[in-house]
Write a protein that holds these residues in place. Structure first.
Motif, PDB file in Angstrom:
ATOM      1  N   GLY A  60       0.793  -1.225   0.000  1.00 60.13           N
ATOM      2  CA  GLY A  60       0.000   0.000   0.000  1.00 60.13           C
ATOM      3  C   GLY A  60       0.827   1.276   0.000  1.00 60.13           C
ATOM      4  N   MET A  61       2.077   1.192  -0.436  1.00 62.69           N
ATOM      5  CA  MET A  61       2.925   2.386  -0.490  1.00 62.69           C
ATOM      6  C   MET A  61       3.357   2.645  -1.930  1.00 62.69           C
ATOM      7  SD  MET A  61       4.005   4.104   2.363  1.00 62.69           S
ATOM      8  CE  MET A  61       2.447   4.372   3.117  1.00 62.69           C
ATOM      9  N   GLY A  62       2.388   2.631  -2.821  1.00 62.97           N
ATOM     10  CA  GLY A  62       2.670   2.960  -4.218  1.00 62.97           C
ATOM     11  C   GLY A  62       2.895   4.450  -4.377  1.00 62.97           C
ATOM     12  N   THR A  63       3.076   4.885  -5.604  1.00 56.43           N
ATOM     13  CA  THR A  63       3.418   6.281  -5.836  1.00 56.43           C
ATOM     14  C   THR A  63       2.325   7.233  -5.319  1.00 56.43           C
ATOM     15  OG1 THR A  63       3.955   7.936  -7.501  1.00 56.43           O
ATOM     16  CG2 THR A  63       2.717   6.037  -8.265  1.00 56.43           C
ATOM     17  N   LYS A  64       1.068   6.810  -5.477  1.00 57.75           N
ATOM     18  CA  LYS A  64      -0.030   7.683  -5.003  1.00 57.75           C
ATOM     19  C   LYS A  64      -0.014   7.821  -3.484  1.00 57.75           C
ATOM     20  CE  LYS A  64      -3.431   8.443  -8.199  1.00 57.75           C
ATOM     21  NZ  LYS A  64      -3.890   9.734  -8.116  1.00 57.75           N
ATOM     22  N   ALA A  65       0.212   6.692  -2.820  1.00 55.55           N
ATOM     23  CA  ALA A  65       0.237   6.716  -1.362  1.00 55.55           C
ATOM     24  C   ALA A  65       1.405   7.571  -0.877  1.00 55.55           C
ATOM     25  CB  ALA A  65       0.343   5.302  -0.816  1.00 55.55           C
TER      26      ALA A  65
END
Ligand code: ADP
Ligand code: MG
Length: 707
Positions: free
Chosen positions: A165-170
């Motif tokens: 859950g730590m993609g670029t958006k996050a």
């Protein structure tokens, strides 16, 4: 400390927690708020622009596009486990196809036929028609309300982080949140006179613009400011270090210029020195006569004439009653040096010896004895020079030919053979890109021979694709008919890779087929052969009895066969630029025009194409080294692995920011000239930054000290 907020660990931030925090650390080296703020976007998306479908064409400047369109219909296709959702949309200008490959239930539920949406994603084209895989979408009413999305940062992340859950958006959201906490506490950390004179954006503004730019101009200024904030303290520390070493180091003082040096110069010099050679001799004489220890790197392209410069330094040592050692990376090269130096010194009465792994026992004993009582003035050799039994009487100068082959430990062992550290000269044909010379090697003294002896014909280089192999064969035949010889080199990255090994064998077969005995003579040399066999093969080629030498990169260093005029490099795309350049340097050593032929696959990557074209365009090793670093990044450059990290640079990039680094260096020198210890109150902020950097680098700026 005014910046304490920046030291807050990320695990205390909302939504991060211990687990994600530890992943942020292991994956991206992000520990604190401050670290996160220096993790600036790798790209920015302009979400203010709305395209029409027919404006989106192949090669559009933006990697992502946004458009408004109506949904015409759905289809689910594909076998059970490989189902995909395909959605047809259109605006008044054209059609587009949207695709989802997995987990599309949500999209399927949310998208209504007949309704208009804003779609956003990376365009791709199949047979000229536009499609977008996994686009983002929002119903038209909703997005109108939040039309102020503006420019959005894309942050680099990793697969592991994305899965957690730590993609670029996050990351974008996290930065936003952290920034709102930090912003009120960010203070300027550079002196005002500097932000004024360099026209630097204030620090708070720079962070804000770097993450949430309002214009591309502001973004540029923000990045500039943040890079300078890293580079100036770096160069202050480097320069202080270098000055410090100059002040403290003690070395033998070669104050006399005596008979050996002078007679060589007036009677023995086989040719006039080039301007560059004269200059570097002068630089080294100044070093060795200063009472400080010389610690100098001599760079010069293959064939630029480094050896004679080294020899003159050794004669200077002799004039001052000191011995010298010249260490070469291979036996062949040591032999070559021994022969040419003995020849050039003939009649001067200099006692020169060669000492290698293959020196016979009796000869060894004689050399060791004469070395210990000082009769031998110049010792030339290989690694064998650093063996324990080798004891000098008074070792004053050590010259290392081709630096990268020797480890730091080996060198240290050699220094140990002298009461006091001898002068050190490292000669290398591997050019160091300017940025590295200023940073990683920043506290070394560097001399450059940037001029070739007159009358050399630059090597002509051609790129030939696999489909035109016969042209290469024909060309070699022409050259052999003129009495010349040719090298054929195959890549062999690890000598244990059986696949690469087959390349060489197949290549040899192919060559034997085109160049059959007895009309032609061919020899194969590779790293799996014994040293004796390798030497034998090389000697056959050097003697001219054999016209074609097929080999792996074992010939990279050393051989000198002036009659060889062709270097063919097979699968050239698999070599790095600096290695290609080194290999090419094996030809062009005689009076004849020489050629380098780069063979490559018919289809190669853009970077490879760029690399090989550069080889065809220029023979300037320095230019190629810069490009090499640009293509491969700093991490891969020989001898500097991890140095980018060790430099603790997060925003500045040593592979690309040459100009900024130069500016920072000049600035640092100016500041230190006026205030050597940064003790002026105005420079307090700089002193703090340098100190902080020093601590984070384990207490030292020095990475490259060669002694
Ligand atoms: P490298 O820098 O690659 O070690 P070398 O020292 O082996 O180069 O020199 C290459 C060749 O050029 C040698 O044959 C050397 O004698 C010759 N050479 C060196 N300096 C000059 C000069 N100033 N003028 C003409 N020939 C030179
Ligand atoms: Mg050399």
């Amino acid at each position: 400390m005014i910046d304490t907020i920046l030291n807050t660990p990320l695990k205390f931030s909302k939504g991060v927690g211990v687990r994600r925090a530890s992943l942020l650390e292991s994956e991206l080296c992000l520990v604190t708020y401050g670290d996160l703020l220096t993790h600036i976007p790798i790209r920015y998306l302009d979400r203010t622009k709305l395209y029409r479908i027919n404006e989106i064409v192949e090669g559009t400047e933006n990697p992502y596009v946004q458009f408004r369109a109506k949904v015409l219909g759905f289809a689910i296709a594909g076998a059970a486990r490989k189902q995909r959702l395909s959605v047809e949309v259109a605006d008044s200008s054209g059609f587009a196809n949207l695709l989802w490959f997995q987990r599309f239930a949500w999209a399927q539920r949310s998208i209504e036929v007949g309704r208009e949406y804003i779609f956003f994603g990376r365009p791709s084209f199949y047979n000229g028609s536009l499609s977008i895989v996994h686009p983002e979408f929002e119903p038209i009413g909703l997005s109108a309300e939040k039309s102020a999305v503006g420019v959005e940062g894309i942050y680099s992340t990793t697969e592991i982080l994305t899965n957690e859950g730590m993609g670029t958006k996050a990351l974008y959201k996290l930065v936003k949140q952290v920034w709102s906490e930090c912003k009120p506490y960010i203070r300027e950390n550079l002196p005002e006179y500097m932000t004024q004179s360099l026209n630097l954006m204030p620090r708070v503004e720079a962070y804000e613009q770097a993450h949430f730019p309002t214009s591309s101009e502001a973004l540029q200024r923000a990045i500039y400011r943040l890079k300078m904030e890293e580079l100036i303290p770096l160069q202050l520390g480097m320069t202080q270090n270098k000055r410090d070493r100059h002040e403290k180091s003690v070395g033998y003082n070669f104050e006399n210029v005596g008979n050996y040096f002078n007679r060589f110069y007036t009677e023995k010099l086989p040719f006039p020195l080039t301007g560059a050679q004269k200059r570097v001799v002068k630089e080294m004489r100044a070093d060795m006569g200063s009472g400080r220890q010389m610690n100098r790197l001599l760079q010069g392209d293959v064939g630029s004439g480094k050896t004679i410069v080294g020899l003159m330094c050794m004669l200077l040592a002799l004039d001052n009653k000191f011995q010298s050692a010249l260490m070469a990376p291979t036996e062949i090269l040591a032999q070559q040096h021994y022969r040419s130096i003995s020849e050039q010194c003939e009649g001067l009465g200099v006692n020169i010896a060669i000492f290698t792994g293959s020196t016979r026992k009796k000869e060894r004993e004689r050399i060791l004895a004469e070395l210990a009582d000082g009769r031998i003035a110049i010792l030339i050799g290989t690694h064998a020079l650093i063996e324990d039994p080798v004891q000098f009487y008074k070792l004053g100068l050590v010259i290392i030919d081709e630096q990268h082959r020797f480890g730091v430990k080996q060198r240290a062992k050699l220094w140990g053979k002298s009461l006091q550290a001898p002068h050190i000269l490292v000669m290398t044909a591997t050019p160091i890109p300017r940025t590295l010379a200023m940073t990683v090697y920043g506290d070394l003294d560097v001399s450059k021979i940037d001029e070739l002896p007159p009358g050399r014909k630059p090597i002509q280089t051609f790129l030939i694709k696999e489909g035109q192999r016969l042209r290469m064969i024909g060309f070699i035949k022409e050259q052999i008919a003129k009495g010349r010889q040719a090298y054929l080199v195959y890549p062999l990255i690890k000598e244990s890779e059986t696949m690469d090994f087959a390349n060489l064998e197949q290549g040899a077969e192919m060559i034997l087929h085109h160049f059959p005995a007895p009309e032609y003579a061919t020899v194969v040399v590779h790293g799996k052969m014994s040293n004796e066999d390798k030497d034998y093969g090389m000697r056959l080629f050097a003697s001219g009895k054999v016209q074609i030498l097929i080999s792996t990169t074992v010939i990279e260093v050393g051989v000198n066969v002036p009659n060889a005029s062709v270097m063919v490099i097979e699968s050239a795309e698999r070599f790095g630029l600096s290695q290609l350049h080194q290999l090419r340097g094996r030809v062009g050593r005689g009076a004849e025009q020489s050629y380098c032929i780069l063979m490559s696959g018919d289809k190669i990557s853009n970077d490879s194409e760029k690399k090989l074209n550069a080889m065809c365009r220029t023979t300037d090793g320095f230019e190629l080294a810069e490009l090499d670093m640009e293509i491969r990044g700093i991490g891969d450059i020989e001898g500097t692995r991890q140095s980018g990290q060790a430099m603790n640079l997060r925003i500045a990039n040593l592979a690309k920011d040459t100009d900024l680094l130069e500016l920072a260096t000049i600035e640092a020198e100016k500041i230190l000239n006026a205030d050597p210890n940064l003790s002026h109150p105005l420079n307090k902020p700089l002193k703090d930054l340098v100190e902080k950097m020093r601590i984070s680098r384990g207490g030292s700026f020095s990475l490259s000290q060669i002694s």
